[in-house]
Design an enzyme around this catalytic site. Structure first.
Site, PDB file in Angstrom:
ATOM      1  CE  LYS A 163      85.889  31.821 -33.331  1.00 36.22           C
ATOM      2  NZ  LYS A 163      85.770  31.070 -32.122  1.00 36.22           N
TER       3      LYS A 163
HETATM    4  C1  LIG Z   1      86.499  30.580 -30.785  1.00 41.28           C
HETATM    5  C2  LIG Z   1      87.585  29.608 -30.639  1.00 41.28           C
HETATM    6  C3  LIG Z   1      87.436  28.439 -29.883  1.00 41.28           C
HETATM    7  C4  LIG Z   1      86.261  28.184 -29.006  1.00 41.28           C
HETATM    8  O1  LIG Z   1      85.063  28.108 -29.678  1.00 41.28           O
HETATM    9  P1  LIG Z   1      83.702  28.046 -28.854  1.00 41.28           P
HETATM   10  O2  LIG Z   1      82.693  27.595 -29.845  1.00 41.28           O
HETATM   11  O3  LIG Z   1      83.442  29.426 -28.335  1.00 41.28           O
HETATM   12  O4  LIG Z   1      83.882  27.064 -27.744  1.00 41.28           O
HETATM   13  C5  LIG Z   1      88.455  27.519 -29.892  1.00 41.28           C
HETATM   14  N1  LIG Z   1      89.582  27.732 -30.591  1.00 41.28           N
HETATM   15  C6  LIG Z   1      89.773  28.858 -31.300  1.00 41.28           C
HETATM   16  C7  LIG Z   1      91.038  29.022 -32.073  1.00 41.28           C
HETATM   17  C8  LIG Z   1      88.800  29.842 -31.324  1.00 41.28           C
HETATM   18  O5  LIG Z   1      89.004  30.980 -32.000  1.00 41.28           O
END
Ligand SMILES: *Cc1c(COP(=O)(O)O)cnc(C)c1O
Length: 409
Positions: free
Chosen positions: A191
């Site tokens: 991210k």
């Molecule tokens: C990555 C992601 C998540 C989950 O995030 P985590 O921190 O890995 O639990 C949820 N929604 C979207 C759209 C994502 O891309």
């Protein structure tokens, strides 16, 4: 694997390379030496800085966005028999947490040009059981929040934003995280802000903050770090059957410095984005994201530039998406698919009876999308390598013979 006809970069470029630098490495080491590893002063500091950055009242540092979304649903009282309206074009976590609560994810199709939940289709999906709308700011582009908040208000629904892609996003002059009831961010390794694993739940409601804060750590009436503060041991009470969803100080040590560079990193990604746009403009066989309209004619709506996704035009290409992606891999370019629409996946088909044909726009994107590498850790040469590899891929009349050999090896 070397090929005489196709030169390519020597190092593999993954689609979402984390940009971890010296200040956070130092702070992680310092945290390890401090003797305080789990939730403690660095988590509190990260929460404070995050609140300041977003301009919200409360922030709770968590071990994931998934945990935060589930917590959000729980503290808003969403459970068995309830329905939550969300998008099928998202990561499975968005809908899985609705199922964990015993509620039903009710998918509503997306806008074909933005990939975001289509507010025009939301009202007809509302029933007496609907409790909340859970929009996702896909790829970092803010959803039509005015419309969604208006619908929610009219029908007495909560809005929980999945802002996993959208930490830096603005919507019509307001920061994402200050509009809905609860907003949840992800700091997963790919991210924009990276703590390895991690997330943040933010809200302007004191009651939501208190309920979520208690439940994110076993349901304890006080945080562990307060229990062992200088004031001495404080007895604790358990007021709910809470979870183990807290962030660690080791992660917060990363987050504090990642947050400090967030805006600078966004500028780098905006730069890369523009370079892609220019290189791909008019390239036969693919559609670039800048060719799609943004829904907002107003200023001060800012895309967080999380994922650069192209759409493959199968009428022009001679190869499939799998072949396109595998070819790029042989060029040492990593790609991803964001996302396979959830209603096409086994669990959602079998449990809820969703099927192909239900959400044509989500399917259109799901069938054609490819994410190209985008990260502030990339340099111009990386972007050029991606462009060259894509140019070769779209020009392929058929797969080169070396490719066929490499696939069987
Ligand atoms: C990555 C992601 C998540 C989950 O995030 P985590 O921190 O890995 O639990 C949820 N929604 C979207 C759209 C994502 O891309």
């Amino acid at each position: 694997m070397e090929s005489p006809t196709f030169s390519h970069r020597n190092e593999f470029l993954c689609f979402g390379a984390p940009d971890v630098r010296e200040p956070e490495i130092q702070e992680v080491v310092e945290t390890l030496r401090s003797g305080w590893l789990s939730a403690g002063p660095k988590c509190r500091k990260f929460e404070e800085l995050f609140c300041e950055y977003i301009g919200c009242e409360h922030a709770i540092a968590l071990n994931s966005c998934t945990a935060g979304l589930e917590l959000a649903l729980e503290v808003l009282g969403i459970g068995p028999g309830d329905e939550v309206i969300t998008t099928p074009l998202t990561f499975c976590a968005t809908a899985n947490v609705i199922v964990h609560r015993g509620a039903k994810p009710v998918f509503v199709d997306v806008e074909r040009d933005t990939g975001n939940l289509d507010p025009q289709l939301v009202p007809r999906a509302i029933t007496g059981k609907t409790k909340a709308i859970l929009p996702v700011h896909l790829y970092g582009r803010p959803c039509a929040m005015d419309e969604l908040m208006g619908i929610a208000k009219e029908h007495g629904l909560y809005v929980i934003e999945d802002a996993a892609h959208a930490t830096e996003a603005w919507y019509r002059g307001r920061k994402i995280g200050t509009i809905a009831d609860i907003t949840v961010y992800s700091f997963y390794a790919t991210k924009n802000l990276v703590t390895g694993e991690g997330g943040m739940l933010v809200t302007n409601s004191e009651a939501v903050d208190e309920a979520a804060r208690i439940r994110h750590l076993h349901g304890l009436s006080r945080d562990a770090w307060k229990r062992y503060s200088e004031e001495g041991f404080q007895p604790y009470d358990v007021v709910a059957a809470g979870y183990k969803y807290n962030m660690m100080d080791i992660q917060a040590a990363l987050g504090i410095h990642q947050l400090a560079r967030l805006e600078d990193n966004l500028k780098i990604r905006e730069h890369h984005w523009q370079a892609y746009d220019e290189a791909f403009a008019g390239m036969d066989g693919i559609t670039t994201p800048q060719q799609v309209l943004t829904h907002s004619p107003c200023g001060q709506t800012r895309h967080a530039r999380h994922l650069y996704t192209i759409l493959l035009d199968y009428d022009r290409l001679k190869i499939s998406r799998r072949e396109f992606m595998n070819f790029l891999k042989t060029e040492n370019i990593g790609t991803g698919i964001h996302f396979t629409a959830l209603h096409l996946l086994s669990f959602y088909r079998e449990r809820f009876g969703y099927k192909r044909g239900d959400f044509p726009n989500a399917e259109f994107i799901s069938d054609r999308t490819v994410s190209l590498p985008l990260s502030s850790a990339l340099v111009r040469k990386d972007i050029d390598d991606v462009v060259n590899a894509v140019r070769k891929a779209v020009a392929l009349k058929e797969l080169p013979t070396y490719f066929v050999v490499s696939q069987s090896s």
